[in-house]
Design a protein around this motif. Structure first.
Motif, PDB file in Angstrom:
ATOM      1  N   PRO A 126       1.362  -1.101   0.103  1.00 55.26           N
ATOM      2  CA  PRO A 126      -0.103  -0.224  -0.025  1.00 55.26           C
ATOM      3  C   PRO A 126       1.078   1.558  -0.132  1.00 55.26           C
ATOM      4  CG  PRO A 126      -0.209  -1.640   2.264  1.00 55.26           C
ATOM      5  CD  PRO A 126       0.229  -2.373   1.296  1.00 55.26           C
ATOM      6  N   LEU A 127       0.801   1.940  -1.145  1.00 58.50           N
ATOM      7  CA  LEU A 127       1.125   3.949  -0.853  1.00 58.50           C
ATOM      8  C   LEU A 127       0.521   4.295  -0.607  1.00 58.50           C
ATOM      9  CD1 LEU A 127       4.392   4.805  -1.548  1.00 58.50           C
ATOM     10  CD2 LEU A 127       3.292   4.457  -3.673  1.00 58.50           C
ATOM     11  N   ASP A 128       0.732   5.901   0.185  1.00 58.90           N
ATOM     12  CA  ASP A 128      -0.124   6.920  -0.133  1.00 58.90           C
ATOM     13  C   ASP A 128       0.291   7.833  -0.966  1.00 58.90           C
ATOM     14  OD1 ASP A 128      -1.384   9.468   0.683  1.00 58.90           O
ATOM     15  OD2 ASP A 128      -0.935   9.636   2.626  1.00 58.90           O
ATOM     16  N   VAL A 129      -0.668   8.093  -2.445  1.00 55.13           N
ATOM     17  CA  VAL A 129       0.315   8.409  -3.318  1.00 55.13           C
ATOM     18  C   VAL A 129       0.448  10.117  -2.753  1.00 55.13           C
ATOM     19  CG1 VAL A 129      -0.972   9.915  -5.811  1.00 55.13           C
ATOM     20  CG2 VAL A 129      -0.948   7.129  -5.120  1.00 55.13           C
ATOM     21  N   SER A 130      -0.941  10.338  -2.081  1.00 57.04           N
ATOM     22  CA  SER A 130      -1.287  11.673  -1.678  1.00 57.04           C
ATOM     23  C   SER A 130       0.398  12.490  -1.051  1.00 57.04           C
ATOM     24  CB  SER A 130      -1.988  12.709  -1.083  1.00 57.04           C
ATOM     25  OG  SER A 130      -1.307  11.472   0.584  1.00 57.04           O
ATOM     26  N   LYS A 131       1.143  11.705  -0.910  1.00 56.14           N
ATOM     27  CA  LYS A 131       2.458  12.225  -0.253  1.00 56.14           C
ATOM     28  C   LYS A 131       2.937  12.577  -1.443  1.00 56.14           C
ATOM     29  CE  LYS A 131       3.385  11.169   4.222  1.00 56.14           C
ATOM     30  NZ  LYS A 131       1.859   9.905   4.951  1.00 56.14           N
ATOM     31  N   PHE A 132       3.053  12.470  -2.629  1.00 59.28           N
ATOM     32  CA  PHE A 132       3.684  12.198  -3.450  1.00 59.28           C
ATOM     33  C   PHE A 132       3.742  13.516  -4.913  1.00 59.28           C
ATOM     34  CE2 PHE A 132       4.626   8.533  -2.328  1.00 59.28           C
ATOM     35  CZ  PHE A 132       5.917   8.198  -2.165  1.00 59.28           C
ATOM     36  N   GLY A 133       4.644  14.047  -5.240  1.00 61.34           N
ATOM     37  CA  GLY A 133       3.773  15.589  -6.161  1.00 61.34           C
ATOM     38  C   GLY A 133       4.015  14.209  -8.157  1.00 61.34           C
ATOM     39  N   LEU A 134       4.882  13.140  -7.434  1.00 58.85           N
ATOM     40  CA  LEU A 134       5.001  12.415  -8.813  1.00 58.85           C
ATOM     41  C   LEU A 134       5.070  10.954  -8.571  1.00 58.85           C
ATOM     42  CD1 LEU A 134       6.098  13.261 -13.000  1.00 58.85           C
ATOM     43  CD2 LEU A 134       6.762  11.085 -11.813  1.00 58.85           C
ATOM     44  N   ILE A 135       5.467   9.960  -9.441  1.00 50.84           N
ATOM     45  CA  ILE A 135       5.205   8.477  -9.127  1.00 50.84           C
ATOM     46  C   ILE A 135       5.790   8.235 -11.074  1.00 50.84           C
ATOM     47  CG2 ILE A 135       4.892   6.113  -8.412  1.00 50.84           C
ATOM     48  CD1 ILE A 135       3.268   7.174  -6.467  1.00 50.84           C
ATOM     49  N   TYR A 136       6.862   7.401 -11.121  1.00 49.05           N
ATOM     50  CA  TYR A 136       6.970   6.400 -12.233  1.00 49.05           C
ATOM     51  C   TYR A 136       6.922   4.927 -12.529  1.00 49.05           C
ATOM     52  CZ  TYR A 136      11.897   8.424 -12.397  1.00 49.05           C
ATOM     53  OH  TYR A 136      13.095   8.103 -12.016  1.00 49.05           O
ATOM     54  N   ALA A 137       6.811   4.597 -12.798  1.00 50.79           N
ATOM     55  CA  ALA A 137       7.514   3.356 -12.900  1.00 50.79           C
ATOM     56  C   ALA A 137       7.496   2.643 -14.827  1.00 50.79           C
ATOM     57  CB  ALA A 137       6.406   2.386 -12.506  1.00 50.79           C
ATOM     58  N   GLY A 138       8.361   1.633 -14.707  1.00 53.15           N
ATOM     59  CA  GLY A 138       8.298   1.251 -16.190  1.00 53.15           C
ATOM     60  C   GLY A 138       7.352   0.294 -15.936  1.00 53.15           C
ATOM     61  N   ALA A 139       6.609  -0.505 -16.654  1.00 53.39           N
ATOM     62  CA  ALA A 139       5.519  -1.606 -16.221  1.00 53.39           C
ATOM     63  C   ALA A 139       6.194  -3.219 -16.175  1.00 53.39           C
ATOM     64  CB  ALA A 139       4.547  -1.270 -17.028  1.00 53.39           C
ATOM     65  N   GLN A 140       7.607  -3.224 -16.613  1.00 51.37           N
ATOM     66  CA  GLN A 140       7.860  -4.786 -17.207  1.00 51.37           C
ATOM     67  C   GLN A 140       7.961  -5.110 -15.985  1.00 51.37           C
ATOM     68  OE1 GLN A 140       9.341  -1.956 -18.047  1.00 51.37           O
ATOM     69  NE2 GLN A 140      11.931  -2.286 -18.052  1.00 51.37           N
ATOM     70  N   GLY A 189       7.689  -1.592 -22.296  1.00 53.01           N
ATOM     71  CA  GLY A 189       6.893  -1.040 -23.732  1.00 53.01           C
ATOM     72  C   GLY A 189       5.587  -0.097 -23.000  1.00 53.01           C
ATOM     73  N   LEU A 190       5.284   0.088 -21.685  1.00 52.27           N
ATOM     74  CA  LEU A 190       4.475   1.178 -21.625  1.00 52.27           C
ATOM     75  C   LEU A 190       5.200   1.581 -19.983  1.00 52.27           C
ATOM     76  CD1 LEU A 190       1.114   1.994 -21.017  1.00 52.27           C
ATOM     77  CD2 LEU A 190       0.955   0.168 -19.440  1.00 52.27           C
ATOM     78  N   THR A 191       5.245   2.987 -19.895  1.00 47.52           N
ATOM     79  CA  THR A 191       5.860   3.368 -18.311  1.00 47.52           C
ATOM     80  C   THR A 191       4.150   4.126 -17.428  1.00 47.52           C
ATOM     81  OG1 THR A 191       7.675   3.765 -19.763  1.00 47.52           O
ATOM     82  CG2 THR A 191       7.838   4.392 -17.940  1.00 47.52           C
ATOM     83  N   LEU A 192       4.401   3.839 -16.224  1.00 49.91           N
ATOM     84  CA  LEU A 192       3.341   4.649 -15.667  1.00 49.91           C
ATOM     85  C   LEU A 192       3.762   5.959 -15.844  1.00 49.91           C
ATOM     86  CD1 LEU A 192       0.838   2.554 -13.784  1.00 49.91           C
ATOM     87  CD2 LEU A 192       0.264   3.305 -15.597  1.00 49.91           C
ATOM     88  N   VAL A 193       2.847   6.833 -15.536  1.00 48.16           N
ATOM     89  CA  VAL A 193       3.454   8.083 -14.589  1.00 48.16           C
ATOM     90  C   VAL A 193       1.970   9.123 -13.549  1.00 48.16           C
ATOM     91  CG1 VAL A 193       3.930  10.606 -14.714  1.00 48.16           C
ATOM     92  CG2 VAL A 193       5.051   9.002 -16.219  1.00 48.16           C
ATOM     93  N   ILE A 194       2.117   8.982 -12.422  1.00 52.04           N
ATOM     94  CA  ILE A 194       1.393   9.740 -11.676  1.00 52.04           C
ATOM     95  C   ILE A 194       1.798  10.824 -10.954  1.00 52.04           C
ATOM     96  CG2 ILE A 194      -0.154   9.184  -9.797  1.00 52.04           C
ATOM     97  CD1 ILE A 194       0.454   5.747 -10.233  1.00 52.04           C
ATOM     98  N   VAL A 195       1.203  11.824 -11.693  1.00 50.17           N
ATOM     99  CA  VAL A 195       2.091  13.293 -11.526  1.00 50.17           C
ATOM    100  C   VAL A 195       0.095  13.983 -11.237  1.00 50.17           C
ATOM    101  CG1 VAL A 195       0.854  13.398 -13.892  1.00 50.17           C
ATOM    102  CG2 VAL A 195       2.831  14.947 -12.527  1.00 50.17           C
TER     103      VAL A 195
END
Ligand code: PLP
Length: 359
Positions: free
Chosen positions: A180-194, A201-207
């Motif tokens: 579990p992760l508290d996303v509200s603590k971050f400005g941006l989270i990123y992750a390669g999907a693989q 081939g996919l990269t997630l960015v939560i901004v």
């Protein structure tokens, strides 16, 4: 038969997900074509893309004021995209160094900004560890603070989220959805999907929304978060199959109890493997207990000359991809969400048998 795959990435995918993809490969839901052959702007594909995002939002409890972007170029392209997007108004950023990936991120950022490097690696009783935040010289005027939650190669992970009033930017390539992760603590989270999501081939960015208009004017338009957000990550053709398959993984996670259930199993898996390594004189893990990664477990054998034989016998026992990263050697077992507890038990049984025969 399917072997247990301990690859760091591209990594194991849930068998149930691959079976579902196989079942609908030629004729997607009675439409007479594969999802790969569909326009990304068709009603059917857009529905698949939107459901994947909705399911991820549910899994991670992502607040409304964050955009989720489904991009390409891997986590490594984000090493450039992040400073280009976030240093347009203030050129300063803090980068915390704990290993190879955070160092690569820093090197790219240095091309675009004024980067303050915080050396956070240390040794405690001979084991590698991350220093306490009280020892870091964070700047008081940085546009953001960057760190890599889990150093996939070193197998070293932050025990806590760093505290800062600046936007916190973090590489979660190998640890997203593992706990579990508290996303509200971050400005941006990123992750390669693989690693822990889907195929390469996919990269997630939560901004966070307020970070969408800080870009440098010369930024390539494909890298611009603001434009990608406005166009639902479809400024150009996205990685449609990887997006679809990641959506199947999100469904699988929701059906199996979500991130809380994964975390519980991940703790069991890592406890089993570290516990065995610690009980053995033959194997060693170099990381201090509080910073051990629950996803990537590096270990060495008492005699390096046995490495080749270990890998060969492991493969004969259907335990794949246990070699450490080419830059560090030794062994590494990546035990992402798709690797079941039985897989880790099979690995421990093999390691014990190997040690008895060769120790
Ligand atoms: C694998 C990995 C990367 C690089 O990912 P690519 O998608 O190959 O660019 C970056 N950071 C971390 C933490 C990783 O595990």
């Amino acid at each position: 038969m399917r072997a247990y795959n301990f690859c760091a990435g591209p990594a194991a995918l849930p068998t149930a997900v691959l079976e579902k993809a196989q079942a609908e490969l030629l004729d997607w839901r009675g439409k007479g074509l594969s999802i790969m052959e569909m326009s990304h702007r068709s009603k059917d594909y857009v529905a698949v893309a939107e459901k994947a995002e909705a399911d991820l939002r549910k899994l991670m409890n992502i607040p409304e004021n964050y955009k989720v972007l489904f991009l390409q170029g891997g986590a490594s392209l984000q090493f450039s995209a992040i400073p280009l997007n976030l240093l347009g108004k203030n050129p300063k950023a803090d980068y915390i160094h704990t290993g190879i990936w955070s160092e690569k991120a820093t090197k790219e950022a240095q091309r675009y900004g004024d980067i303050n490097i915080i050396e956070a690696g240390t040794k405690i009783d001979g084991k590698l560890a991350i220093t306490e935040q009280s020892q870091w010289n964070l700047s008081n005027d940085a546009a953001y603070v960057h760190y890599a939650d889990n150093e996939t190669i070193g197998g070293i992970q932050f025990a806590n989220i760093p505290e800062t009033d600046k936007p916190l930017v973090s590489d979660f390539s190998s640890s997203i959805l593992s706990a579990p992760l508290d996303v509200s603590k971050f400005g941006l989270i990123y992750a390669g999907a693989q690693k822990n999501i889907g195929p390469a081939g996919l990269t997630l960015v939560i901004v966070r929304d307020d970070l969408l208009d800080q870009a440098k004017p010369e930024i390539p338009s494909l890298l611009k978060y603001g434009s990608q957000a406005k166009n639902d990550s479809m400024v150009n053709t996205p990685a449609t199959y990887a997006w679809y398959l990641s959506g199947l993984v999100f469904e699988w996670l929701l059906e199996n109890g979500g991130v809380d259930a994964m975390h519980k199993t991940n703790l069991e898996k890592s406890k089993l493997l570290y516990g065995y390594i610690d009980s053995s004189d033959f194997y060693n893990n170099p990381i201090a207990v509080q910073n051990r990664s629950i996803m990537n477990v590096p270990f060495t054998l008492a005699d390096e000359a046995l490495d080749k034989l270990f890998l060969q016998e492991a493969e004969e026992n259907h335990l794949l991809n246990l070699a450490g990263h080419r830059s560090v050697g030794g062994m590494r077992a990546s035990i992402y969400n798709a690797v079941p507890l039985e897989g880790v038990q099979a690995l421990v049984n093999f390691m014990d048998d190997f040690a008895k025969r060769h120790g």
